[in-house]
Design an enzyme around this catalytic site. Structure first.
Site, PDB file in Angstrom:
ATOM      1  N   ASN A   1      -5.195   5.758  -1.427  1.00 13.49           N
ATOM      2  CA  ASN A   1      -4.489   6.182  -0.219  1.00 13.49           C
ATOM      3  C   ASN A   1      -4.029   7.633  -0.306  1.00 13.49           C
ATOM      4  OD1 ASN A   1      -4.787   3.952   1.359  1.00 13.49           O
ATOM      5  ND2 ASN A   1      -2.865   3.002   0.738  1.00 13.49           N
TER       6      ASN A   1
ATOM      7  N   GLU B   1      -6.868  -1.781  -6.676  1.00 15.17           N
ATOM      8  CA  GLU B   1      -6.021  -0.937  -7.513  1.00 15.17           C
ATOM      9  C   GLU B   1      -5.023  -1.853  -8.236  1.00 15.17           C
ATOM     10  OE1 GLU B   1      -5.698   3.376  -5.257  1.00 15.17           O
ATOM     11  OE2 GLU B   1      -4.413   1.763  -4.536  1.00 15.17           O
TER      12      GLU B   1
ATOM     13  N   HIS C   1      -3.718  -4.186  -5.301  1.00 13.99           N
ATOM     14  CA  HIS C   1      -3.887  -3.603  -3.959  1.00 13.99           C
ATOM     15  C   HIS C   1      -5.348  -3.689  -3.521  1.00 13.99           C
ATOM     16  CE1 HIS C   1      -3.685   0.135  -1.179  1.00 13.99           C
ATOM     17  NE2 HIS C   1      -3.452  -0.971  -0.517  1.00 13.99           N
TER      18      HIS C   1
ATOM     19  N   SER D   1       0.829  -1.201   0.000  1.00 13.37           N
ATOM     20  CA  SER D   1       0.000   0.000   0.000  1.00 13.37           C
ATOM     21  C   SER D   1       0.859   1.246   0.000  1.00 13.37           C
ATOM     22  CB  SER D   1      -0.928   0.007   1.215  1.00 13.37           C
ATOM     23  OG  SER D   1      -0.211  -0.246   2.385  1.00 13.37           O
TER      24      SER D   1
HETATM   25  N1  CAA Z   1     -14.011  -9.896   6.955  1.00 14.31           N
HETATM   26  C1  CAA Z   1     -15.055 -10.387   6.266  1.00 14.31           C
HETATM   27  N2  CAA Z   1     -16.278  -9.795   6.261  1.00 14.31           N
HETATM   28  C2  CAA Z   1     -16.434  -8.709   7.021  1.00 14.31           C
HETATM   29  C3  CAA Z   1     -15.408  -8.157   7.796  1.00 14.31           C
HETATM   30  C4  CAA Z   1     -14.149  -8.806   7.742  1.00 14.31           C
HETATM   31  N3  CAA Z   1     -13.088  -8.333   8.424  1.00 14.31           N
HETATM   32  N4  CAA Z   1     -15.876  -7.053   8.446  1.00 14.31           N
HETATM   33  C5  CAA Z   1     -17.169  -6.940   8.077  1.00 14.31           C
HETATM   34  N5  CAA Z   1     -17.502  -7.919   7.235  1.00 14.31           N
HETATM   35  C6  CAA Z   1     -18.796  -8.119   6.571  1.00 14.31           C
HETATM   36  C7  CAA Z   1     -19.869  -8.493   7.554  1.00 14.31           C
HETATM   37  O1  CAA Z   1     -19.911  -9.891   7.755  1.00 14.31           O
HETATM   38  C8  CAA Z   1     -21.114  -7.979   6.850  1.00 14.31           C
HETATM   39  O2  CAA Z   1     -21.487  -8.903   5.829  1.00 14.31           O
HETATM   40  P1  CAA Z   1     -23.042  -9.039   5.387  1.00 14.31           P
HETATM   41  O3  CAA Z   1     -23.456  -7.701   4.870  1.00 14.31           O
HETATM   42  O4  CAA Z   1     -22.980 -10.080   4.323  1.00 14.31           O
HETATM   43  O5  CAA Z   1     -23.742  -9.432   6.637  1.00 14.31           O
HETATM   44  C9  CAA Z   1     -20.624  -6.711   6.136  1.00 14.31           C
HETATM   45  O6  CAA Z   1     -19.210  -6.846   6.029  1.00 14.31           O
HETATM   46  C10 CAA Z   1     -20.962  -5.474   6.925  1.00 14.31           C
HETATM   47  O7  CAA Z   1     -20.387  -5.634   8.216  1.00 14.31           O
HETATM   48  P2  CAA Z   1     -21.094  -5.160   9.547  1.00 14.31           P
HETATM   49  O8  CAA Z   1     -22.596  -5.255   9.405  1.00 14.31           O
HETATM   50  O9  CAA Z   1     -20.467  -5.883  10.695  1.00 14.31           O
HETATM   51  O10 CAA Z   1     -20.647  -3.672   9.772  1.00 14.31           O
HETATM   52  P3  CAA Z   1     -20.708  -2.421   8.822  1.00 14.31           P
HETATM   53  O11 CAA Z   1     -21.931  -2.365   7.996  1.00 14.31           O
HETATM   54  O12 CAA Z   1     -20.368  -1.297   9.727  1.00 14.31           O
HETATM   55  O13 CAA Z   1     -19.487  -2.640   7.804  1.00 14.31           O
HETATM   56  C11 CAA Z   1     -17.252  -2.353   7.198  1.00 14.31           C
HETATM   57  C12 CAA Z   1     -18.198  -2.860   8.265  1.00 14.31           C
HETATM   58  C13 CAA Z   1     -17.390  -3.182   5.933  1.00 14.31           C
HETATM   59  C14 CAA Z   1     -15.846  -2.497   7.757  1.00 14.31           C
HETATM   60  C15 CAA Z   1     -17.618  -0.846   6.890  1.00 14.31           C
HETATM   61  O14 CAA Z   1     -17.709  -0.121   8.088  1.00 14.31           O
HETATM   62  C16 CAA Z   1     -16.630  -0.171   5.985  1.00 14.31           C
HETATM   63  O15 CAA Z   1     -16.660  -0.327   4.777  1.00 14.31           O
HETATM   64  N6  CAA Z   1     -15.731   0.664   6.580  1.00 14.31           N
HETATM   65  C17 CAA Z   1     -14.742   1.416   5.819  1.00 14.31           C
HETATM   66  C18 CAA Z   1     -13.553   0.555   5.560  1.00 14.31           C
HETATM   67  C19 CAA Z   1     -12.541   1.257   4.683  1.00 14.31           C
HETATM   68  O16 CAA Z   1     -12.638   2.414   4.338  1.00 14.31           O
HETATM   69  N7  CAA Z   1     -11.504   0.503   4.332  1.00 14.31           N
HETATM   70  C20 CAA Z   1     -10.442   1.002   3.502  1.00 14.31           C
HETATM   71  C21 CAA Z   1      -9.258   1.175   4.342  1.00 14.31           C
HETATM   72  S1  CAA Z   1      -7.887   1.745   3.365  1.00 14.31           S
HETATM   73  C22 CAA Z   1      -7.070   0.368   2.960  1.00 14.31           C
HETATM   74  O17 CAA Z   1      -7.353  -0.725   3.343  1.00 14.31           O
HETATM   75  C23 CAA Z   1      -5.938   0.562   2.036  1.00 14.31           C
HETATM   76  C24 CAA Z   1      -4.625   0.699   2.620  1.00 14.31           C
HETATM   77  O18 CAA Z   1      -3.675   0.388   1.936  1.00 14.31           O
HETATM   78  C25 CAA Z   1      -4.382   1.313   3.925  1.00 14.31           C
END
Ligand code: CAA
Length: 285
Positions: free
Chosen positions: A192, A154, A142, A121
């Protein structure tokens, strides 16, 4: 002609690597999942089974389908087990010397026309590729955390990458149910470069003390419409990862918005890395 991708190797089974294993296995590919020791390989197996068990208990996945998915994955602690892979994706810690070592070893193990991908990343794909025997077969793939949920991949190309390879990886991402975007190798790539400056600004805002962490998070979530508040998201991504991306972005652009905030640096030194260590801006069970 790009090779048909049937067997995928994943190296490094932390949060991202284990999520990537799940994505490939769910899409029907055979996966060889490798980490450095039997304990780390077992930990990776635990991440996968827990995630799938959670989906079963929530009624989102049949138990039989879970077993099929797990059955497609072989866990191992030796890179030599990747000799039959059509594509190997590396998701090890963000240190160039570790990546260079792994890629050099893989160069001698995988077939001449197999693809080497990195989930980095923050590091330069061009530099990773330049250290390999066949830079034209190296590409960035990514994923975003949590990899099984977030749709973006990405696809990062370098000056060495040929169009056929980026096309093959784009198609593969679609086969995984993801939405690929193709981007050339620049600090922070696209997502990012946008996100990390926002998160750094959020940490700086929190540091001033004029807003509580909960209210700051609510402002990001309820007012800006992002799925999580910025400090909660920092804990999900890992403060160490955020600091690494800040450093790379700041060194490349000298944009003050990308400079790592003092609090972030201190939290990383103190080992408060977020969910993975049980404590970041919040504490976790
Ligand atoms: N693994 C697998 N599935 C997961 C999970 C995980 N770690 N976390 C959540 N889920 C699934 C849940 O099982 C649920 O599935 P269903 O809809 O099928 O039931 C779904 O995701 C939604 O989860 P929740 O209902 O528990 O909670 P939520 O609606 O709040 O979603 C989230 C959780 C998906 C994490 C959401 O809050 C989200 O998208 N957050 C933003 C995350 C983000 O921006 N990530 C990018 C980070 S940057 C990056 O990664 C790049 C880098 O290089 C730094």
């Amino acid at each position: 002609m790009a090779r048909d991708i049937k067997i995928v190797g994943v190296v490094g089974l932390g949060t991202m690597g284990a999520g990537i294993v799940e994505v490939f296995a769910k899409a029907g590919l055979q996966v060889v999942a490798v980490d450095g020791t039997p304990e780390l390989a077992d930990r990776g197996r635990g991440f996968l089974t827990r995630s799938l068990d959670r989906a079963v208990s929530r009624g989102k996945l049949e138990a039989a389908t879970r077993d099929e998915i797990v059955g497609r994955v072989t866990f191992a602690d030796q890179l030599t087990r990747l000799s039959g892979a059509d594509l190997v994706i590396e998701a090890v810690p963000e240190r160039m010397e570790i990546k260079n070592d792994i890629f050099a070893t893989l160069d001698g193990i995988i077939a001449e026309d197999a693809i080497l991908a990195s989930n980095t990343s923050s590091l330069s794909l061009t530099e990773i590729a330049a250290h390999t025997r066949h830079p034209s077969r190296v590409i960035g793939m990514h994923f975003f955390n949590p990899a099984p949920v977030l749709a973006l991949v990405e696809v990062i190309t370098t000056l060495f990458t040929d169009d056929e390879l980026s096309g093959a990886i784009r198609s593969l991402a679609e086969r995984l149910g993801k939405q690929p975007v193709v981007v050339s190798d620049r600090a922070g790539f696209v997502a990012n470069a946008l996100l990390i400056t926002y998160l750094a600004r959020a940490i700086r805002t929190y540091e001033t003390g004029h807003v509580s962490r909960e209210d700051l998070d609510n402002a990001g979530k309820l007012g800006i419409g992002l799925p999580m508040g910025p400090l909660t998201l920092c804990d999900l991504i890992g403060l160490d990862v955020i600091k690494e991306v800040c450093d790379v972005l700041y060194n490349a652009t000298h944009d003050p918005a990308a400079a790592p905030p003092a609090l972030l640096t201190q939290m990383v030194i103190a080992g408060r890395l977020g969910r993975k260590t049980g404590r970041g801006f919040y504490t976790y069970e």
